[in-house]
Design an enzyme around this catalytic site. Structure first.
Site, PDB file in Angstrom:
ATOM      1  N   ASP A  60       0.836  -1.192   0.000  1.00 42.30           N
ATOM      2  CA  ASP A  60       0.000   0.000   0.000  1.00 42.30           C
ATOM      3  C   ASP A  60       0.882   1.256   0.000  1.00 42.30           C
ATOM      4  O   ASP A  60       1.939   1.266  -0.622  1.00 42.30           O
ATOM      5  CB  ASP A  60      -0.925  -0.037   1.224  1.00 42.30           C
ATOM      6  N   HIS A  89      -3.574   6.063   3.992  1.00 42.30           N
ATOM      7  CA  HIS A  89      -4.330   4.950   3.401  1.00 42.30           C
ATOM      8  C   HIS A  89      -3.804   3.599   3.872  1.00 42.30           C
ATOM      9  O   HIS A  89      -4.573   2.738   4.321  1.00 42.30           O
ATOM     10  CB  HIS A  89      -4.268   5.057   1.879  1.00 42.30           C
ATOM     11  N   ASN A 175     -13.473   1.085  -7.665  1.00 43.64           N
ATOM     12  CA  ASN A 175     -14.503   2.069  -7.336  1.00 43.64           C
ATOM     13  C   ASN A 175     -15.049   2.826  -8.542  1.00 43.64           C
ATOM     14  O   ASN A 175     -15.436   3.980  -8.429  1.00 43.64           O
ATOM     15  CB  ASN A 175     -13.939   3.112  -6.353  1.00 43.64           C
ATOM     16  N   ALA A 185      -7.288  -7.506  -8.849  1.00 45.68           N
ATOM     17  CA  ALA A 185      -8.429  -8.223  -8.270  1.00 45.68           C
ATOM     18  C   ALA A 185      -9.022  -9.264  -9.211  1.00 45.68           C
ATOM     19  O   ALA A 185      -9.503 -10.308  -8.761  1.00 45.68           O
ATOM     20  CB  ALA A 185      -9.508  -7.226  -7.857  1.00 45.68           C
ATOM     21  N   VAL A 190      -7.474 -14.695  -7.231  1.00 38.67           N
ATOM     22  CA  VAL A 190      -7.442 -13.560  -6.312  1.00 38.67           C
ATOM     23  C   VAL A 190      -8.813 -13.396  -5.657  1.00 38.67           C
ATOM     24  O   VAL A 190      -9.851 -13.532  -6.313  1.00 38.67           O
ATOM     25  CB  VAL A 190      -7.045 -12.263  -7.038  1.00 38.67           C
ATOM     26  N   SER A 237     -11.181  -0.317  -1.180  1.00 38.88           N
ATOM     27  CA  SER A 237      -9.943  -0.335  -0.391  1.00 38.88           C
ATOM     28  C   SER A 237     -10.206  -0.751   1.039  1.00 38.88           C
ATOM     29  O   SER A 237      -9.363  -1.385   1.687  1.00 38.88           O
ATOM     30  CB  SER A 237      -9.301   1.061  -0.375  1.00 38.88           C
TER      31      SER A 237
END
Length: 290
Positions: A60, A89, A175, A185, A190, A237
């Site tokens: 991250d 974050h 998003n 993803a 995954v 997230s």
């Protein structure tokens, strides 16, 4: 080594893909209120395990010192400088995975790879190097609250490398609020994580596609933040570390990871919700009698 294999290809081609973090910052708070943990049955699951014996790698924006993050075991920056989180974050994500009060698996240990810069963006080269590092550190789970709508053979190869080493990989569904694939993803194997609100309704921003595996709380989630504080954020997230945390609980109990899909609460359209809402308490219950 994966990085050596990557060097056989044009680096510029790999770096052409930009990575972003799917979240919205809302506001700071002085005291965490955690309906998200109750929503997925974390208090009940903690009667069985708190994630002990598990190592989670969080790739991250880095990490900052925080009283919630007592099980932090070190990190590495792949974007220059130290692994310090300057935008909050990565710290927020870590708090949801392993926070002592805010976390799904407070007993799990974690390491932090800073693969995104202080603007929250990065290249797939840094993501790949972070994945390789996490595997070499012995991570059981890799959590990535980041992504791009561009498929990449380089990144896919890195994911395959991790999975073939027995590592569980979790990533944000994205998003964009539409039917679109986001990577990493959407790569095979995954745990693509979509977001729901406190009422288990699909979040309007959360992507829909046939690669979504699970849903988790991702709207107005409070967790650790900069300067030993707390903050509310929304996004896939925020959903991702919930799934990573439940995987850590499953690993702690030494049972198959597939139980988190088998015990998920079905919520509707599989393109929106996948198998459904991840259920920590059902995972613990299923594992107890397995």
């Amino acid at each position: 080594l994966l990085s050596t294999c990557l060097a056989r290809f044009p680096v510029a081609a790999a770096m052409a893909k930009s990575i972003f973090i799917p979240y919205t910052f809302h506001n700071k708070t002085s005291e965490p209120i955690l309906p998200n943990l109750k929503q997925i049955g974390v208090p009940q699951a903690h009667q069985q395990t708190r994630g002990e014996g598990t190592l989670v790698a969080i790739l991250d924006t880095g990490i900052t010192t925080h009283r919630e993050l007592a099980t932090y075991e070190g990190g590495k920056s792949f974007v220059g400088g130290k692994e310090t989180d300057r935008i909050g974050h990565g710290t927020h994500v870590a708090g949801t995975v392993c926070g002592q009060r805010t976390g799904v698996a407070p007993g799990a240990r974690f390491i932090a790879g800073k693969v995104l810069n202080d603007e929250g963006t990065g290249s797939e080269v840094d993501i790949i190097r972070g994945i390789e590092w996490a595997v070499k550190q012995g991570a059981n789970i890799i959590s990535m609250s980041l992504g791009s709508t561009r498929d990449s053979p380089f990144e896919r190869r890195a994911i395959e490398y991790a999975i073939n080493k027995g590592v569980q990989v979790v990533a944000a569904a994205g998003n964009d609020g539409k039917e679109v694939y986001t990577y990493p993803a959407s790569y095979e194997g995954v745990w693509s994580s979509a977001a729901v609100d406190v009422h288990n309704h699909h979040a309007s921003f959360s992507n829909r596609n046939d690669r979504v595996q699970l849903s988790a709380p991702g709207v107005n989630i409070v967790s650790a933040y900069l300067k030993n504080g707390y903050a509310y954020m929304s996004g896939t997230s925020m959903a991702t570390p919930h799934v990573a945390g439940v995987l850590a609980l499953a690993h702690s109990l030494q049972r198959p990871y597939r139980s988190i899909a088998d015990t998920a609460l079905p919520l509707g359209d599989v393109k929106e919700y996948g198998h459904g809402l991840v259920q920590a308490q059902e995972v613990a219950r299923a594992l107890r009698v397995a």
